[in-house]
Design a protein around this motif. Structure first.
Motif: not given
Ligand SMILES: [Zn+2]
Length: 437
Positions: A308-312, A382-391
């Motif tokens: 998710q952090g890599e936007g993949l 709740a844990a899986a929804e990471i805002p784009a800015e945070v990711a």
């Protein structure tokens, strides 16, 4: 029957106490089966009852000086709270025994009229000798069941294996009027009447723990079969629980209830233990084993967090991995093989991310996410929804750490902390978690 629909009845709990760990196993086994059938595109009508009238409830009520319906309501509340924590899908229908009294009386009348049951001085009994293949589920003949039976001698029964359909309890306040006198229904009748009422006289799957195979399920089947009903086409029984790394018993003081086990760790860790054993096999459970499970789950979350952090996230899942998953699950629900595939895929996902193979990582990552979703192991929303800015900050921070730029890595970690996210460093990379309040 409706094509594309699976009808499934699973015996539910008697609500007189906090659920034990064995209850957790059966609800998880049938939740996993249901999720998989739905994943295949089938509609599942899942019925699971609540037994809210029983000797155990009356005993508990007397001990606590409460009303029986109050005891039943309290423990039913605990039941649903615990299942919610276990991420178990609610059944489509949850019939309660006390709502089915009139239908049970009508069913018993049918059995009596058909000559399959007989009234006696303390109730109405079902005559098992009237069912030619009685003992089918236990794979035992009527004769061998008779010789092995440890049923108390009861002069009101024609045979010791005959069982009560209606118990006369005229002295109890918690009783119902019937053509035979005030009393309450037997447990074996409850499940036949509810399953046939909600699913029809012919349905696909009847499930429960293997301890229910005999006499409960045999006696359900006998009541339907003697009237010429098809009843359940497939019987699914899950295996027993065995003590884990150390024996768990009430006398040793290390016995824990299901809510205690669920609360001691990541609530998904018990589901993982259930998945790692075949549903028909014995299952070892302990707090230590659940803690191992929680660590294994953190590895999955961490890999999906990186993805998710890599936007993949959100690509098409790898077709060969999905085929291997289906092959395992289609083989009598071989969840140990499916779970092994999940962990192998997590390892592969991490190495693809390390190699910066973005297409490969996206496809394998999507398969991992799909396995988790089907098996009910996905991290809580709740844990899986990471805002784009945070990711984005997290991805930059992971890169800085990979580049050994620790100053930048620490700065980015502080920025994440200000946004309410913590990064926990682990072997395969950082794990992003929302900061607990
Ligand atoms: Zn039942």
């Amino acid at each position: 029957m409706v094509p594309g629909t699976v009808t499934m009845y699973v015996c539910g709990p008697t609500v007189y106490d906090v659920p034990h760990i064995g209850h957790g196993r059966f609800v998880l086994v049938f939740d996993i089966l249901r999720r998989y059938l739905e994943h295949l595109g089938l509609a599942v009508v899942h019925v699971s009852n609540i037994t809210d009238v029983d000797d155990k409830i009356l005993k508990r009520a007397a001990e606590e000086g409460r009303e029986p319906w109050d005891v039943a309501a309290t423990y039913e509340g605990v039941w649903w709270d615990t299942l919610e924590a276990l991420n178990v899908l609610r059944p489509t229908h949850v019939p309660h025994a006390t709502d089915y009294i009139a239908k049970m009386i009508a069913f018993i009348e049918t059995l009596v009229e058909a000559g399959k049951a007989y009234p006696s001085s303390d109730g109405v009994y079902f005559e098992v000798s009237g069912v030619p293949d009685y003992g089918l589920l236990a794979h035992q003949s009527l004769e061998s069941l008779r010789s092995g039976a440890r049923v108390e001698a009861n002069e009101n029964k024609r045979s010791q294996l005959d069982f009560a359909l209606w118990k006369l309890t005229p002295e109890d306040r918690w009783a119902w009027d019937s053509p035979w006198g005030r009393g309450r229904p037997g447990w074996h009748t409850e499940c036949v009447v509810m399953s046939e009422d909600l699913l029809g006289q012919s349905f696909d799957i009847h499930g429960g723990g293997s301890d229910l195979m005999f006499p409960h399920h045999e006696n359900e089947r006998a009541q339907a079969a003697c009237l010429g009903h098809d009843f359940a086409h497939i019987w699914v029984h899950n295996g027993f629980l065995v003590a884990g790394t150390e024996k768990m018993s009430k006398s040793l003081g290390n016995f824990i209830t299901l809510p205690e086990l669920v609360g001691s760790n990541d609530p998904r860790s018990y589901r993982l233990l259930v998945l790692q054993a075949h549903y028909r096999s014995p299952l070892a459970v302990s707090v230590d084993l659940a803690a191992d499970g929680a660590r294994a789950l953190a590895r999955i979350d961490q890999a999906l967090g990186r993805l998710q952090g890599e936007g993949l996230a959100g690509a098409e899942p790898d077709a060969s991995l999905m085929a291997a998953f289906h092959e395992a699950m289609d083989n009598d629900l071989d969840t140990p093989a499916a779970t092994a595939l999940l962990f192998q895929s997590v390892t592969r996902l991490n190495s693809l991310l390390d190699q910066n193979d973005r297409d490969g990582a996206a496809a394998v990552g999507a398969a991992v996410a799909s396995f988790c979703s089907v098996l009910g192991l996905s991290a809580l929303p709740a844990a899986a929804e990471i805002p784009a800015e945070v990711a984005e900050l997290f991805a930059r921070r992971e890169q800085a750490r990979a580049d050994r730029d620790y100053a930048l890595s620490d700065t980015l970690r502080d920025q994440l902390a200000q946004l309410g996210w913590v990064v926990e460093d682990a072997k395969g990379g950082g794990v992003l978690k929302p900061k607990l309040a």
